[in-house]
Each structure stands twice: as structure tokens, then as C-alpha cells.
Design an enzyme around this catalytic site. Sequence first.
Site, PDB file in Angstrom:
ATOM      1  N   GLU A  36       5.543  -3.222   1.084  1.00  0.00           N
ATOM      2  CA  GLU A  36       5.625  -3.035  -0.369  1.00  0.00           C
ATOM      3  C   GLU A  36       4.914  -1.724  -0.660  1.00  0.00           C
ATOM      4  O   GLU A  36       3.685  -1.672  -0.732  1.00  0.00           O
ATOM      5  CB  GLU A  36       4.942  -4.206  -1.098  1.00  0.00           C
ATOM      6  CG  GLU A  36       5.630  -5.544  -0.896  1.00  0.00           C
ATOM      7  CD  GLU A  36       6.898  -5.686  -1.727  1.00  0.00           C
ATOM      8  OE1 GLU A  36       7.069  -4.932  -2.700  1.00  0.00           O
ATOM      9  OE2 GLU A  36       7.721  -6.558  -1.398  1.00  0.00           O
ATOM     10  N   VAL A  68       0.272   4.748   4.972  1.00  0.00           N
ATOM     11  CA  VAL A  68      -0.309   3.655   5.768  1.00  0.00           C
ATOM     12  C   VAL A  68       0.796   2.673   6.192  1.00  0.00           C
ATOM     13  O   VAL A  68       0.726   2.078   7.260  1.00  0.00           O
ATOM     14  CB  VAL A  68      -1.462   2.955   5.010  1.00  0.00           C
ATOM     15  CG1 VAL A  68      -2.053   1.834   5.846  1.00  0.00           C
ATOM     16  CG2 VAL A  68      -2.558   3.964   4.642  1.00  0.00           C
ATOM     17  N   GLY A  69       1.828   2.554   5.367  1.00  0.00           N
ATOM     18  CA  GLY A  69       2.970   1.697   5.722  1.00  0.00           C
ATOM     19  C   GLY A  69       3.548   2.104   7.080  1.00  0.00           C
ATOM     20  O   GLY A  69       3.897   1.253   7.906  1.00  0.00           O
ATOM     21  N   GLY A 123       0.828  -1.206   0.000  1.00  0.00           N
ATOM     22  CA  GLY A 123       0.000   0.000   0.000  1.00  0.00           C
ATOM     23  C   GLY A 123       0.861   1.253   0.000  1.00  0.00           C
ATOM     24  O   GLY A 123       2.021   1.228  -0.423  1.00  0.00           O
ATOM     25  N   SER A 124       0.286   2.318   0.504  1.00  0.00           N
ATOM     26  CA  SER A 124       0.960   3.620   0.434  1.00  0.00           C
ATOM     27  C   SER A 124       1.999   3.773   1.546  1.00  0.00           C
ATOM     28  O   SER A 124       1.869   3.162   2.607  1.00  0.00           O
ATOM     29  CB  SER A 124      -0.092   4.721   0.562  1.00  0.00           C
ATOM     30  OG  SER A 124      -0.742   4.599   1.820  1.00  0.00           O
ATOM     31  N   CYS A 168       1.982   0.665  -9.146  1.00  0.00           N
ATOM     32  CA  CYS A 168       3.042   1.162  -8.260  1.00  0.00           C
ATOM     33  C   CYS A 168       4.388   1.271  -8.963  1.00  0.00           C
ATOM     34  O   CYS A 168       5.221   2.084  -8.579  1.00  0.00           O
ATOM     35  CB  CYS A 168       3.161   0.257  -7.046  1.00  0.00           C
ATOM     36  SG  CYS A 168       3.501  -1.457  -7.494  1.00  0.00           S
TER      37      CYS A 168
HETATM   38  P1  NAD Z   1      -3.485   2.289   1.100  1.00  0.00           P
HETATM   39  O1  NAD Z   1      -2.197   2.378   1.840  1.00  0.00           O
HETATM   40  O2  NAD Z   1      -4.442   3.420   1.233  1.00  0.00           O
HETATM   41  O3  NAD Z   1      -4.308   0.982   1.551  1.00  0.00           O
HETATM   42  C1  NAD Z   1      -3.718  -0.294   1.558  1.00  0.00           C
HETATM   43  C2  NAD Z   1      -4.436  -1.168   2.590  1.00  0.00           C
HETATM   44  O4  NAD Z   1      -4.303  -0.567   3.870  1.00  0.00           O
HETATM   45  C3  NAD Z   1      -5.930  -1.346   2.333  1.00  0.00           C
HETATM   46  O5  NAD Z   1      -6.269  -2.689   2.575  1.00  0.00           O
HETATM   47  C4  NAD Z   1      -6.575  -0.427   3.349  1.00  0.00           C
HETATM   48  O6  NAD Z   1      -7.811  -0.906   3.811  1.00  0.00           O
HETATM   49  C5  NAD Z   1      -5.576  -0.389   4.479  1.00  0.00           C
HETATM   50  N1  NAD Z   1      -5.585   0.892   5.180  1.00  0.00           N
HETATM   51  C6  NAD Z   1      -5.878   2.115   4.670  1.00  0.00           C
HETATM   52  N2  NAD Z   1      -5.769   3.064   5.614  1.00  0.00           N
HETATM   53  C7  NAD Z   1      -5.409   2.433   6.751  1.00  0.00           C
HETATM   54  C8  NAD Z   1      -5.148   2.873   8.073  1.00  0.00           C
HETATM   55  N3  NAD Z   1      -5.253   4.149   8.426  1.00  0.00           N
HETATM   56  N4  NAD Z   1      -4.795   1.952   8.995  1.00  0.00           N
HETATM   57  C9  NAD Z   1      -4.689   0.657   8.667  1.00  0.00           C
HETATM   58  N5  NAD Z   1      -4.930   0.189   7.423  1.00  0.00           N
HETATM   59  C10 NAD Z   1      -5.292   1.054   6.481  1.00  0.00           C
HETATM   60  O7  NAD Z   1      -3.099   2.010  -0.421  1.00  0.00           O
HETATM   61  P2  NAD Z   1      -4.070   1.911  -1.653  1.00  0.00           P
HETATM   62  O8  NAD Z   1      -4.641   3.253  -1.945  1.00  0.00           O
HETATM   63  O9  NAD Z   1      -4.978   0.767  -1.504  1.00  0.00           O
HETATM   64  O10 NAD Z   1      -3.029   1.512  -2.818  1.00  0.00           O
HETATM   65  C11 NAD Z   1      -2.246   2.449  -3.471  1.00  0.00           C
HETATM   66  C12 NAD Z   1      -0.859   2.517  -2.898  1.00  0.00           C
HETATM   67  O11 NAD Z   1      -0.293   1.226  -2.835  1.00  0.00           O
HETATM   68  C13 NAD Z   1       0.089   3.314  -3.785  1.00  0.00           C
HETATM   69  O12 NAD Z   1       0.933   4.090  -2.973  1.00  0.00           O
HETATM   70  C14 NAD Z   1       0.888   2.249  -4.515  1.00  0.00           C
HETATM   71  O13 NAD Z   1       2.146   2.662  -4.974  1.00  0.00           O
HETATM   72  C15 NAD Z   1       0.995   1.214  -3.451  1.00  0.00           C
HETATM   73  N6  NAD Z   1       1.216  -0.084  -4.066  1.00  0.00           N
HETATM   74  C16 NAD Z   1       2.420  -0.681  -3.898  1.00  0.00           C
HETATM   75  C17 NAD Z   1       2.675  -1.890  -4.504  1.00  0.00           C
HETATM   76  C18 NAD Z   1       3.983  -2.599  -4.342  1.00  0.00           C
HETATM   77  O14 NAD Z   1       4.040  -3.772  -4.699  1.00  0.00           O
HETATM   78  N7  NAD Z   1       5.023  -1.971  -3.834  1.00  0.00           N
HETATM   79  C19 NAD Z   1       1.682  -2.507  -5.270  1.00  0.00           C
HETATM   80  C20 NAD Z   1       0.459  -1.863  -5.408  1.00  0.00           C
HETATM   81  C21 NAD Z   1       0.232  -0.662  -4.799  1.00  0.00           C
END
Ligand code: NAD
Length: 475
Positions: A217, A199-200, A195-196, A251
Site C-alpha cells: 500500500e 521502502v516498498g 509506506g513509501s 496518502c
Molecule cells: P516509510 O516507507 O518510510 O516507512 C514505512 C514503514 O517501513 C515504517 O514502519 C518504517 O519503520 C519501515 N521502514 C522504513 N525504512 C525501512 C527500510 N529501509 N527497510 C525496512 N523497513 C523500513 O513510510 P512513512 O514515511 O512511514 O509513511 C509515508 C509513506 O507511506 C508515504 O509515501 C505515503 O503515501 C505512504 N502511505 C500509504 C498509504 C496507503 O494506504 N497506500 C497509507 C499511508 C501512507
Amino acid sequence: MLWPGLGMDSVGDTLQRLRETFSAGRTRPAEFRATQLEGLGRFLRDNKQLLQEALARDLRKPDFESEVSEFSMAQHEIHLALRNLRAWMKDEKVPRSLGTQLDRAFIRKEPFGLVLIIVPWNYPLNLTLVPLVGALAAGNCVVLKPSEISKNMEQVLAEVLPRYLDQSCFAMVLGGPEETGQLLEHRFDYIFFTGSPRVGRIVMTAAAKHLTPVTLELGGKNPCYVDDNCDPETVANRVAFFRYFNTGQTCVAPDYVLCSPEMQERLLPALQSTIARFFGEDPRSSPNLGRIINDKHFQRLQGLLGCGRVAIGGQSDQSDRYIAPTVLVDVQETEPVMQEEIFGPILPIVNVRSLDEAIDFINRREKPLALYAFSKSSEVVKQVLARTSSGGFCGNDGFMHVSLASLPFGGVGASGMGRYHGKFSFDTFSHHRGCLLRSQGMEKIYSIRYPPYTPRNLRMLLVAMETRSCSCTLL
Ligand code: NAD
């Protein structure tokens, strides 16, 4: 919070149940792991149409793109794991010292235990199944948290996937930030998050409370350097394909182009004709272009269209979350489009005067997930590779490196930590336990290490500790 198939079980009870399965050793035998992997394969085959429809409803993802980036990659990972499972599980022998010649020294790959996998929305099938393959192959119990944003896929996964896996080792949690936050308060033995970066940080902070190891990731801005010594048509095809694939919501997409003003002059007409060839004169009616996932992301992207000057595209329509494949020029480094990950079909071009300036531009920023360099001169590509750092790298193309399961996939610095795909997934989800098995014999010889210490014993001990390669163990 919904627990498909689990009725009103509380989170704690479910995690406890999974822990008991793990403690009983149920997930450890190769046969059990293989059965789960075969289940994943059947899940993909039996529900192909349902899954394809969900991808189309969530992202209007063209079937071609779903096939290439979701189904085939997941299927390939399952086959690879099934084919190599027993070899990957084998203890790995390591070199020994003189003093351990009679012993057995090896690395045992043991499952962590209870693993949490958190998934984003942009490749909602691939990014669910590929980590899941690694976690199950390594013999873990898994809690899966799909993205609430790709809601059609979330629904299919919740309704169908659990039927294909042993319920005693797998559970699914549905929900958004609040529910995921609650889930993260529990203790896991490993957390795999995609994810982002924002949130990471939340995930890593929650994991720190329990000292839980994490793979993150994440995303970021992936530079794409285009040297003057390039064929503009080829570069335009490759950059446009990988930038606009999945409507730019990738991503590892090339996020922006760095090139000289002269190259920009040659690249723009090439990009214009490539885009027309890929998507027709009216990309809005093209079956080959998807849509933005939701209104929030649409509005964010619409805002970015105001940066620099639109050279190609620029049209948008909120009613079906359409954004045309767009190229921006005259973009300033300080503008929002150069500050945040774009994650949409917008390609800014930033001018640099030289290779050195491009490398300096890249190195002034956070380490990206992927980095691309185009040049007919292999020297130039090698220089970009040698003088920068990124999660992955591809010379003269877009994210083809991600398609190779023999390469580790993951970020570095702000783009994440850890790696997976193929055997790297198995290793990520396994604790590498360093083991030495000795006997109770030879006590007389081994006693040279005990007090009373003498210079002679020390000399002998130091010789005995020398390993043929690197590892050494006290007698
Ligand atoms: P996100 O970080 O908003 O959400 C990812 C997950 O985290 C979701 O399941 C969501 O429900 C959960 N989440 C969201 N907010 C949260 C919080 N406050 N506390 C706990 N969990 C929470 O990411 P997204 O919008 O779903 O995806 C886009 C991002 O993911 C982009 O930054 C993209 O670059 C990244 N991404 C990375 C890869 C990789 O392999 N490196 C692959 C795909 C996407």
C-alpha cells in the site's frame, strides 16, 4: 529490538512460537478469531483517551480528525468482520462441468500462516488496526511492526495492545529501518506493507527471497482535475478539506490541481476564503490544523515552498513544525513539488488548456493511488475515469471513496499492489484454495480419459469438460 512482553526472546524463537500456534490449528476456529476481534474492539474503547493523546502528541491531530479517520474506521472494520466472519469463512461453491456434476467444487479460504504487517506514521492507529482486523479474521498469526516515527503511538501500542490479544498468535516488533531490515530476513507467509514506494521496493525484494506474497500500500502524487464547468466555492471547500486534513499528510490527499488559467482565477479567491473559514486569519493558532510529524519532513516541505509562486499561505515556523495551508501557482512540471509526493499542507496548481491535456499529463506519470475529477458535467468525470488508471477514483469530492468498506482500497502500478478494507481484507489475508472432492465410484465412465486414447473418447471427454460458466476439470 524490543519485544514487549516477551523478555529476551530472540526474533527466531518468537516467530517459531507463532508458527507452532498456527500449525496446531489454534487460530482457525471462528470463535478464536472472534475473540481476537473483540479484543481489538475493547482495546479501542478502553484506551480511547490514551490513543487520542498519542495522536495529538505525534501529529497534533485534532480530535475531530482522529475520530473520523482513525477510531471510527477501525471500529467499523471490527464490527463488519465480527458480523460477517462466519459467512466470509464459508467455502464458496463454484460452477461445475458435466463430468464433475456429482462432485463438490469449492474455494476454501484458508489462512496463510505467519503474517507481517508494517505500518507508517501518518494514520498510525487506522493503518495498524485495519490490516490487523483482516489478518486475524482470516485466522493468521501476526507480527506487527508499528512506525518508529509516530513514537507516542508506537509506545501506547507496544504497552497496551498485546494485553488484548492472545500472546500465542500475536507479537510486536519495535524499531526503524535497521530492525525492520533484520526482521525481513526471516520467512513470513504474507507481508502487508503500508509506506513509501522506496521502502516498498526493499520489502518486495526481501519477500522475493522467500517467495512470500506481498500487499504493498504505497503513495504517490494524486491528480485533481478541476473542469471549467464547476462551482469554485464548492470545489475549494472539498479540495482544501481533503488536502489540509491531517495537515496534508495523507496518502490519498489531492496532491495537485490541474485546471485552466481561467478556472485558477476563480478558484484562488474561493480557496483563500475557504482556508480563512476553516483555520481563521492565523491558521497557526487554529485548533483545526495539525503539525508536521518531524523536523526532517518539515525541512523537506519548507524546501517545496520555494517552488512556483506562493498565492496563499507560505508561512512556516520550525519551532513547532508549523506550515500554513499553502497554494502555489506558476509551478513548472520539472520543479521538486511536482516530482515527489508532497505529504504536507501545500497545494500546487498546474495549468492545462483542455481536458485532453489534463488526461495526457496524468497518463505521462506513474499511476496514482487516487484520482479526483470535478465537473458539473458527468460526461467529463466519466471521461477522466475511462481514460486514466489509478488505485481508486472519486468524482466531485476528495477521498470519500476510502470511507466505504464495500470498495477495495489499494494502489496500481507504482502506487502499490493488492487491496483491503472490509471483505477485501479477509480475502487478502486468505489463500483461496481451489478444491474438488470426488468419490472412488464411476470408474468405468471416468476411464474414457485414460489411454489407449480414441477419437470417440476424446469427443465425449470434451463435452464432459464443458462448464456451465467457466471452470472445467478433467473427468
Ligand atoms: P516509510 O516507507 O518510510 O516507512 C514505512 C514503514 O517501513 C515504517 O514502519 C518504517 O519503520 C519501515 N521502514 C522504513 N525504512 C525501512 C527500510 N529501509 N527497510 C525496512 N523497513 C523500513 O513510510 P512513512 O514515511 O512511514 O509513511 C509515508 C509513506 O507511506 C508515504 O509515501 C505515503 O503515501 C505512504 N502511505 C500509504 C498509504 C496507503 O494506504 N497506500 C497509507 C499511508 C501512507
